[in-house]
Structures are given as structure tokens and as C-alpha cells.
Scaffold this active site. Structure first.
Site, PDB file in Angstrom:
ATOM      1  N   GLU A   1       0.840  -1.206   0.000  1.00  0.00           N
ATOM      2  CA  GLU A   1       0.000   0.000   0.000  1.00  0.00           C
ATOM      3  C   GLU A   1       0.874   1.255   0.000  1.00  0.00           C
ATOM      4  O   GLU A   1       0.592   2.223  -0.711  1.00  0.00           O
ATOM      5  CB  GLU A   1      -0.950  -0.023   1.204  1.00  0.00           C
ATOM      6  CG  GLU A   1      -1.972  -1.160   1.087  1.00  0.00           C
ATOM      7  CD  GLU A   1      -2.974  -1.186   2.228  1.00  0.00           C
ATOM      8  OE1 GLU A   1      -2.539  -1.383   3.380  1.00  0.00           O
ATOM      9  OE2 GLU A   1      -4.172  -1.000   1.981  1.00  0.00           O
TER      10      GLU A   1
ATOM     11  N   GLU B   1      -3.334 -10.058   3.832  1.00  0.00           N
ATOM     12  CA  GLU B   1      -4.548  -9.712   4.585  1.00  0.00           C
ATOM     13  C   GLU B   1      -5.592 -10.816   4.439  1.00  0.00           C
ATOM     14  O   GLU B   1      -6.275 -11.185   5.400  1.00  0.00           O
ATOM     15  CB  GLU B   1      -5.140  -8.392   4.066  1.00  0.00           C
ATOM     16  CG  GLU B   1      -4.387  -7.149   4.460  1.00  0.00           C
ATOM     17  CD  GLU B   1      -3.280  -6.791   3.470  1.00  0.00           C
ATOM     18  OE1 GLU B   1      -2.830  -7.673   2.706  1.00  0.00           O
ATOM     19  OE2 GLU B   1      -2.849  -5.643   3.503  1.00  0.00           O
TER      20      GLU B   1
HETATM   21  C1  1HE Z   1       6.334  -8.541  12.216  1.00  0.00           C
HETATM   22  C2  1HE Z   1       5.708  -8.386  10.967  1.00  0.00           C
HETATM   23  C3  1HE Z   1       4.464  -7.700  10.936  1.00  0.00           C
HETATM   24  C4  1HE Z   1       7.547  -9.444  10.654  1.00  0.00           C
HETATM   25  N1  1HE Z   1       3.960  -7.253  12.110  1.00  0.00           N
HETATM   26  N2  1HE Z   1       5.783  -8.081  13.333  1.00  0.00           N
HETATM   27  N3  1HE Z   1       1.934  -8.509   7.076  1.00  0.00           N
HETATM   28  C5  1HE Z   1       2.157  -9.836   7.001  1.00  0.00           C
HETATM   29  O1  1HE Z   1       1.278 -10.653   7.207  1.00  0.00           O
HETATM   30  C6  1HE Z   1       3.563 -10.243   6.722  1.00  0.00           C
HETATM   31  C7  1HE Z   1       4.173 -10.865   7.957  1.00  0.00           C
HETATM   32  N4  1HE Z   1       5.606 -11.061   7.840  1.00  0.00           N
HETATM   33  C8  1HE Z   1       6.157 -12.071   7.099  1.00  0.00           C
HETATM   34  O2  1HE Z   1       5.497 -12.807   6.392  1.00  0.00           O
HETATM   35  C9  1HE Z   1       7.636 -12.254   7.227  1.00  0.00           C
HETATM   36  O3  1HE Z   1       8.052 -11.625   8.427  1.00  0.00           O
HETATM   37  C10 1HE Z   1       8.475 -11.645   6.063  1.00  0.00           C
HETATM   38  C11 1HE Z   1       8.253 -12.482   4.789  1.00  0.00           C
HETATM   39  C12 1HE Z   1       8.118 -10.175   5.783  1.00  0.00           C
HETATM   40  C13 1HE Z   1       9.989 -11.681   6.440  1.00  0.00           C
HETATM   41  O4  1HE Z   1      10.339 -13.014   6.850  1.00  0.00           O
HETATM   42  P1  1HE Z   1      11.652 -13.232   7.719  1.00  0.00           P
HETATM   43  O5  1HE Z   1      11.836 -14.712   7.875  1.00  0.00           O
HETATM   44  O6  1HE Z   1      12.788 -12.454   7.130  1.00  0.00           O
HETATM   45  O7  1HE Z   1      11.376 -12.547   9.144  1.00  0.00           O
HETATM   46  P2  1HE Z   1      10.513 -13.086  10.401  1.00  0.00           P
HETATM   47  O8  1HE Z   1      11.347 -14.025  11.210  1.00  0.00           O
HETATM   48  O9  1HE Z   1       9.182 -13.572   9.973  1.00  0.00           O
HETATM   49  O10 1HE Z   1      10.245 -11.739  11.207  1.00  0.00           O
HETATM   50  C14 1HE Z   1      11.267 -11.092  11.951  1.00  0.00           C
HETATM   51  C15 1HE Z   1      10.592 -10.373  13.089  1.00  0.00           C
HETATM   52  O11 1HE Z   1       9.735  -9.352  12.561  1.00  0.00           O
HETATM   53  C16 1HE Z   1       9.697 -11.293  13.931  1.00  0.00           C
HETATM   54  O12 1HE Z   1       9.699 -10.775  15.244  1.00  0.00           O
HETATM   55  P3  1HE Z   1      10.636 -11.441  16.399  1.00  0.00           P
HETATM   56  O13 1HE Z   1      10.335 -10.621  17.613  1.00  0.00           O
HETATM   57  O14 1HE Z   1      10.186 -12.875  16.493  1.00  0.00           O
HETATM   58  O15 1HE Z   1      12.051 -11.313  15.916  1.00  0.00           O
HETATM   59  C17 1HE Z   1       8.332 -11.070  13.322  1.00  0.00           C
HETATM   60  O16 1HE Z   1       7.281 -11.346  14.217  1.00  0.00           O
HETATM   61  C18 1HE Z   1       8.396  -9.592  13.020  1.00  0.00           C
HETATM   62  N5  1HE Z   1       7.465  -9.203  11.981  1.00  0.00           N
HETATM   63  N6  1HE Z   1       6.480  -8.945  10.017  1.00  0.00           N
HETATM   64  C19 1HE Z   1       4.613  -7.451  13.259  1.00  0.00           C
HETATM   65  N7  1HE Z   1       3.816  -7.461   9.812  1.00  0.00           N
HETATM   66  C20 1HE Z   1      -3.412  -0.697   6.832  1.00  0.00           C
HETATM   67  S1  1HE Z   1      -3.905  -2.262   6.751  1.00  0.00           S
HETATM   68  C21 1HE Z   1      -2.557  -3.216   6.204  1.00  0.00           C
HETATM   69  C22 1HE Z   1      -2.801  -4.639   6.549  1.00  0.00           C
HETATM   70  C23 1HE Z   1      -1.550  -5.442   6.436  1.00  0.00           C
HETATM   71  O17 1HE Z   1      -0.480  -4.964   6.124  1.00  0.00           O
HETATM   72  S2  1HE Z   1      -1.748  -7.098   6.799  1.00  0.00           S
HETATM   73  C24 1HE Z   1      -0.243  -7.821   6.320  1.00  0.00           C
HETATM   74  C25 1HE Z   1       0.711  -7.896   7.464  1.00  0.00           C
END
Ligand code: 1HE
Length: 262
Positions: free
Chosen positions: A116, A136
Site C-alpha cells: 500500500e 490480509e
Molecule cells: C512482524 C511483521 C508484521 C515481521 N507485524 N511483526 N503482514 C504480514 O502478514 C507479513 C508478515 N511477515 C512475514 O510474512 C515475514 O516476516 C516476512 C516475509 C516479511 C519476512 O520473513 P523473515 O523470515 O525475514 O522474518 P521473520 O522471522 O518472519 O520476522 C522477523 C521479526 O519481525 C519477527 O519478530 P521477532 O520478535 O520474532 O524477531 C516477526 O514477528 C516480526 N514481523 N512482520 C509485526 N507485519 C493498513 S492495513 C494493512 C494490513 C496489512 O499490512 S496485513 C499484512 C501484514
């Protein structure tokens, strides 16, 4: 370098500081957008220094942006959700309809709210590592940061529906093919390419950049007859600017670059 918040920085580049690079600096959370970061993006675009004529947005670490910070979603009720979404709309409107063209330099994940944000920029440069998704759908939520308006304009509602219904992920090459980015470049070079484009954009007549940011998207949505009329008004304003006259004269006197095949 100006630190806007610990999660967002701005550096000015060029001999006249005409290019701003605005970087999300939250790599440990894959640049997930919490309220503080979205508001910082709003503030930085509302307060760009006067010298800035083009901006680049990028993200530190292996990913451009993982979208909404999901940890902030858990306790929100319906009315809070509406205001949260409207806050994103206001912030990303400052990117899209601000003072200067904005180029997104993409790599790694460009997902959910990250897409976005990228969609609110005027040009997207993706490197080979880029991938796009709208998770989402699989998280049981909906886009809320303007994606329902901006993403269909790039790729059509049918492709966006597929992405959200099925969790489809586009790679960099397919992303360019369907219109998610205008450029694909080798891994690690998106920022360099974005800077090259920003340098060219910053050298345009300001009224041309203004027309492309503020008139063209509106004209494209007007009924044809209204669009032709608005186009005529915008064209007359742009060509009346002293800078336009100088540029046209320079070409006629053989002093300006010709169009070449590229
Ligand atoms: C997060 C987030 C997040 C990572 N919110 N904490 N977005 C998503 O559904 C995408 C979610 N994220 C992923 O699928 C993956 O993290 C990635 C593909 C982007 C990257 O993977 P990777 O293996 O490099 O990293 P990771 O181990 O998954 O994440 C590292 C840390 O970042 C981990 O936290 P930690 O405390 O365990 O180290 C994750 O929890 C954190 N993290 N992404 C919170 N999104 C206005 S409306 C919009 C609606 C949306 O955007 S919904 C889609 C949300």
C-alpha cells in the site's frame, strides 16, 4: 542524516540537496508499520525541505516492508479500526499528493501495507529479490491503507482479488509484467536506479511535476469531456510558466537534448 524517529531517517542528496532519501529503519521487524512509523512518514512528507524536488523511499535490511505491524492489531474495536484506516489514508495521501514525486526502491518483501505504501509512490523500482503479496486475505482481515483504491489502478481488481483470495505471491519479474513496478533491476541496485530517476525528475520544470502528480490522476478518473477540459487548463498553465518558454526556446536553438532511442 536527519533522524525523524528511531524507525525513520531522511538524508538529502545532490548538489542542491534536491533529493530526499526517506528510509524505514526497523529491520528487526522487517520495517513493519506501527502507528509511530506511519505518522512519521506523514510528518516527513508534510515537512520536506524546500530544496527537495524528488524523494526516494526505501527500507533497511533484507525487506522493503512487511506491512501493518500485526502486534498493534489485536485489541482494536470496529470504530478504532475505522480511525486507524483513515489515519493510514491521510498519511499515504501525503506521499501521493504531496509536494514532490516519490520513487519507491523495492527489495525483498513488499507485502500488505508495504505494498500500500509502495502504491502511493509515483514510480516503483524493484530489484530481483522483490516479492509482492497481500496476506490480509489469509490473516482474516482486509486492506486498510488505501490498497483497495490504489492497487487495482496498477494491476486491475481481478488480479488483486486473486492475490487476496489465494495468497498468490508475485516475484519481481511478474510484478513488473502486471504493473506492480515500472522497473526491475539486479539485486541490490534498486536504490541506485531510484536515485538516477530522482535526479532526472528533480531537473524537470516544477509545473510539469505538479501536473503529473496532481492533474493527471484526476483527469484519468474524470469523464472524457471533463478530462479534456481539465487537460486544456493544465496545459495552458504549464506552458505559460517562464521555465517552459525557456526550455522550448533552448530546443529550438539547438541547445537542448533531442529525444534519443535510449
Ligand atoms: C512482524 C511483521 C508484521 C515481521 N507485524 N511483526 N503482514 C504480514 O502478514 C507479513 C508478515 N511477515 C512475514 O510474512 C515475514 O516476516 C516476512 C516475509 C516479511 C519476512 O520473513 P523473515 O523470515 O525475514 O522474518 P521473520 O522471522 O518472519 O520476522 C522477523 C521479526 O519481525 C519477527 O519478530 P521477532 O520478535 O520474532 O524477531 C516477526 O514477528 C516480526 N514481523 N512482520 C509485526 N507485519 C493498513 S492495513 C494493512 C494490513 C496489512 O499490512 S496485513 C499484512 C501484514
Amino acid at each position: 542524516m536527519t533522524t525523524i524517529t528511531p524507525d525513520l531517517s531522511m538524508t538529502l542528496h545532490g548538489d542542491q540537496e534536491q533529493i530526499a532519501v526517506i528510509r524505514m529503519t526497523r529491520p528487526a521487524k522487517r520495517n513493519a508499520l506501527n502507528d509511530g512509523l506511519i505518522l512519521a512518514i506523514r510528518d516527513v512528507f508534510q515537512n520536506l525541505p524546500k530544496s527537495v524536488k524528488a524523494a526516494v523511499v526505501d527500507g533497511e535490511g533484507d525487506h522493503f516492508c512487511a506491512g501493518l505491524d500485526l502486534s498493534e492489531l489485536q485489541e482494536r474495536d470496529a470504530s478504532e479500526g475505522v480511525f486507524h484506516s483513515r489515519m493510514w489514508h491521510a498519511a499515504l495521501e501525503c506521499v501521493e499528493k504531496g509536494t514532490v514525486p516519490v520513487i519507491a526502491a523495492l527489495h525483498g518483501a513488499v507485502v500488505g501495507g508495504g505494498l500500500e505504501l509502495a502504491s502511493a509512490c509515483h514510480i516503483r523500482v524493484a530489484d530481483d529479490t522483490t516479492f509482492y503479496a497481500l496476506p490480509e486475505g489469509t490473516r482474516g482481515i482486509f486492506v486498510g491503507g488505501g490498497g483497495a483504491v490504489r492497487v487495482p489502478k496498477l494491476i486491475g481488481a481481478a488480479r488483486m482479488t486473486d492475490m487476496m483470495l489465494t495468497g498468490r505471491v508475485y516475484n519481481a519479474e511478474d510484478g513488473e509484467r502486471v504493473g506492480l513496478s515500472q522497473y526491475v533491476v539486479p539485486a541490490g541496485t534498486a536504490l541506485e536506479k531510484a536515485m538516477e530517476l530522482a535526479t532526472r525528475i528533480a531537473a524537470n520544470a516544477p509545473m510539469t511535476n505538479f501536473a503529473l502528480m496532481h492533474a493527471l490522476p484526476r483527469i484519468a478518473e474524470q469523464p472524457g469531456d471533463h478530462g479534456f477540459f481539465t487537460e486544456a487548463l493544465m496545459a495552458s498553465i504549464a506552458q505559460a510558466a517562464p521555465e517552459a518558454k525557456e526550455r522550448v526556446r533552448a530546443f529550438l536553438e539547438g541547445k537542448a537534448a533531442k529525444v534519443s532511442k535510449g
